[in-house]
Enzyme design. Structure first.
Site, PDB file in Angstrom:
ATOM      1  N   ASP A 403       8.514 -28.204  19.606  1.00  8.88           N
ATOM      2  CA  ASP A 403       8.795 -28.756  20.929  1.00  8.88           C
ATOM      3  C   ASP A 403       9.332 -27.647  21.817  1.00  8.88           C
ATOM      4  O   ASP A 403      10.418 -27.115  21.581  1.00  8.88           O
ATOM      5  CB  ASP A 403       9.780 -29.912  20.813  1.00  8.88           C
ATOM      6  CG  ASP A 403       9.153 -31.097  20.094  1.00  8.88           C
ATOM      7  OD1 ASP A 403       8.357 -31.792  20.725  1.00  8.88           O
ATOM      8  OD2 ASP A 403       9.454 -31.293  18.912  1.00  8.88           O
ATOM      9  N   THR A 404       8.585 -27.340  22.858  1.00 14.63           N
ATOM     10  CA  THR A 404       8.731 -26.098  23.617  1.00 14.63           C
ATOM     11  C   THR A 404       8.236 -26.342  25.030  1.00 14.63           C
ATOM     12  O   THR A 404       7.510 -27.295  25.284  1.00 14.63           O
ATOM     13  CB  THR A 404       7.872 -25.005  22.925  1.00 14.63           C
ATOM     14  OG1 THR A 404       8.394 -24.754  21.629  1.00 14.63           O
ATOM     15  CG2 THR A 404       7.809 -23.719  23.714  1.00 14.63           C
ATOM     16  N   ILE A 405       8.615 -25.473  25.959  1.00 13.79           N
ATOM     17  CA  ILE A 405       7.968 -25.466  27.277  1.00 13.79           C
ATOM     18  C   ILE A 405       7.324 -24.118  27.506  1.00 13.79           C
ATOM     19  O   ILE A 405       7.792 -23.088  26.992  1.00 13.79           O
ATOM     20  CB  ILE A 405       8.944 -25.793  28.432  1.00 13.79           C
ATOM     21  CG1 ILE A 405      10.013 -24.694  28.624  1.00 13.79           C
ATOM     22  CG2 ILE A 405       9.576 -27.153  28.243  1.00 13.79           C
ATOM     23  CD1 ILE A 405       9.660 -23.576  29.564  1.00 13.79           C
ATOM     24  N   SER A 422      12.390 -22.581  24.318  1.00  7.83           N
ATOM     25  CA  SER A 422      12.281 -23.662  23.342  1.00  7.83           C
ATOM     26  C   SER A 422      13.598 -24.004  22.666  1.00  7.83           C
ATOM     27  O   SER A 422      14.448 -23.136  22.434  1.00  7.83           O
ATOM     28  CB  SER A 422      11.274 -23.257  22.258  1.00  7.83           C
ATOM     29  OG  SER A 422      11.140 -24.250  21.268  1.00  7.83           O
TER      30      SER A 422
END
Length: 584
Positions: A403-405, A422
């Site tokens: 789960d990261t941007i 992240s």
């Protein structure tokens, strides 16, 4: 005339969640590729693209106020800490590739976390965690979240560092939009609401884990996750941002926030010390590159998994004409199962090397020169059967999604940023620092407890890291940023995006809209987006692939900016996320 109460009642009766739609039929585009989700966004003076609209607008606001691409990147990341908090925050990791136009040079930043001084294989063994040889790969034997997986955060250091070196604005200016959203609230968007779930974080042992009460108080509203459209506020995070704006990163690594981190860690049995925080430094490193059909693919060096994308593309370039007797991927096209088979087999070979060698280069020697050589790629061609899927080294458990941007920015002066930030898992470790409203990430969960592994946990060591930011360059100039989040999806995602653009000629939006696969190296399971599965799934199964139909969720989220020949920018944003590209 309707009364105000009737108007409000009518408004409140409209469902907020788009999932309530039933019986709808999607319309068609007026031109071009009919399946394209939207047109690329084009602008001359600057552009921002990321996975949440308010965050993209925060970066655009900075550009319009005279800031550059670096200023806008920090503003966007900070806003995402508020609006997409499960995936990013000041308690996480940061990597970035920054193209500085006046230098005509690409700079690479590694602001990933280091293990605390008390993190040893022996200590984990004493707590009941041990290497299991049937569960090979990154994370083998490590706890599933919680304080033991927390490493020293790098984000706050990295945000400050890039502003000092390449920015034109101060923290106070670039954090202003995020402070506004955190203090006054914002409506939670659709996809992000779906993912707003805290993980169990307490106690250390696997048995009977529960939520961290500080996390529940910070991230839930009346004990429940916020629903789509509900207004969420985080005044404690606004306070932390104000401290950063006033004092810079020292308040996080040496001041009151550092003391709060250590107190929280100590209360839960963690070993992060004040010295661990005070001594933390990120690194400016040299990007790695490999040529692909006339383009240079730029990635981050270890401990980032970036080199796996380079190696997979090397394998495709060397092996497709050999194995397929002169045919190209463009000749085959995406309707051919052999097209996908070749991409998957190249990915498998690259990830075998990735899992064997990737680690902190300050502690071990990663043989990049050999792994990225054309000779090595050519030698692997014999392992590819054009009609039969290969088998992984040995089975194990499937890896997590990650789960990261990712975000990209570009400005009127030609500077461009490819940025990945992240918490690792959704809401990271699940542990919140009280009074300051941010999550501690759990990237240390990608260490292994195998004492013989180059990635074995050790004090002050950086773990194997799935985060990667990329660029496609041509003749020394940037063509486009490469950003695609999603754990071990990232390197295979970069592989697919490069092929979409270079081999198939996709524009920057089409590259993100085209169907993707995700192959898990450990389980050898291959997931295809459902339209792709319907097209080639059964034929790939006949070739020996363990193939499943999937939606877009495991395929990561793509965000990218392309530099057009006339100097304008074009940007694309993944339709599977809540975000957008915005420019001026």
């Amino acid at each position: 005339m309707k009364t105000l109460s009737l108007v409000l009642a009518a408004a409140l009766s409209v469902p907020a969640a788009s999932a309530s739609l039933s019986g709808g039929v999607r319309g068609d585009r007026a031109e071009g590729w009919m399946q394209q989700s939207r047109s690329p966004v084009m602008a001359r003076s600057g552009i921002v693209v990321t996975s949440q609209p308010l965050a993209a607008q925060a970066g655009l606001r900075i550009l319009m106020q005279g800031g550059n691409a670096v200023d806008a990147a920090v503003a966007t990341a900070a806003a995402l800490n508020v609006t997409e908090p499960m995936n990013v925050g000041i308690g996480g990791d940061l990597f970035a590739l920054i193209y500085v136009a006046k230098d005509r040079k690409l700079y690479a930043l590694n602001a990933s976390g280091k293990a605390p001084s008390g993190a040893t294989v022996a200590r984990f063994n004493s707590l009941g965690y041990a290497y299991d040889p049937t569960q090979w790969g990154p994370g083998s034997g490590m706890p599933p979240g919680g304080i033991l997986d927390v490493t020293v955060p790098g984000s706050a250091w990295g945000w400050d560092e890039v502003l000092r070196r390449f920015g034109t604005m101060k923290f106070a200016q670039v954090l202003a939009p995020a402070i506004d959203y955190a203090q006054n609230g914002f409506p939670v968007s659709e996809r992000i609401a779906h993912e707003w779930r805290l993980p169990n974080a307490l106690p250390l042992r696997r048995c009977c884990a529960k939520l961290d009460p500080d996390s529940v108080r910070t991230w839930y509203i009346n004990g429940a996750p916020p629903a789509e459209g509900q207004i969420y506020r985080n005044a404690q995070l606004a306070h932390a941002f104000r401290l950063l704006a006033k004092y810079g990163r020292d308040v996080f690594y040496k001041g009151e926030i550092a003391r709060a981190i250590v107190a929280k860690s100590k209360a839960l049995g963690g070993t992060i010390s004040l010295d661990d925080l005070a001594s933390y430094r990120g690194q400016w490193v040299t990007p790695i590159s490999s040529p692909y059909h006339g383009y240079d693919i730029m990635e981050l060096p270890p401990p980032s998994q970036g080199f796996a994308a380079n190696e997979a593309l090397n394998i495709l370039q060397q092996c497709v004409p050999r194995v397929l007797h002169g045919q190209t991927l463009a000749d085959l096209g995406q309707a051919s199962p052999v097209y996908w088979h070749m991409l998957v087999e190249a990915k498998k070979l690259a990830y075998e090397d990735l899992y064997a060698y990737n680690a902190d280069p300050a502690y071990v020697s990663v043989p990049l020169q050999r792994l990225l050589s054309k000779q090595h790629a050519a030698a692997l061609c014999a392992k590819i059967d054009p009609m039969r899927a290969s088998t992984p080294r040995r089975p194990g458990s499937e890896s997590g999604a990650g789960d990261t941007i990712v975000l990209s920015t570009a400005d009127r002066w030609g500077n461009m940023v490819s940025w990945v930030n992240s918490n690792y898992d959704g809401f990271g470790s699940g542990i919140t620092v009280p009074g300051y409203g941010f999550i501690l990430h759990d990237r240390g969960g990608l260490f292994t407890l195998d004492p013989k592994s180059p990635n074995a946990i050790a004090p002050h060591k950086r773990p194997y890291n799935t985060l990667m930011a990329g660029f496609i360059m041509r003749s020394g100039r940037p063509l486009m940023t490469l950003g695609l989040m999603g754990g071990d999806m990232q390197a295979q995602g970069h592989e697919q995006i490069v092929v979409d653009v270079v081999d198939l000629g996709a524009n920057v939006q089409q590259a993100g809209d085209l169907a993707r696969f995700r192959h898990d190296e450990i389980s050898n399971r291959l997931r295809l987006e459902s339209p792709l599965y319907d097209l080639v799934g059964e034929r790939l199964r006949a070739m020996g692939h363990d193939v499943l139909s999937s939606n877009r969720s495991p395929m990561g989220g793509y965000q990218a900016i392309m530099l057009l020949p006339n100097g304008a920018y074009s940007a694309g944003s993944d339709f599977g996320k809540d975000g957008e590209a915005v420019g001026w």
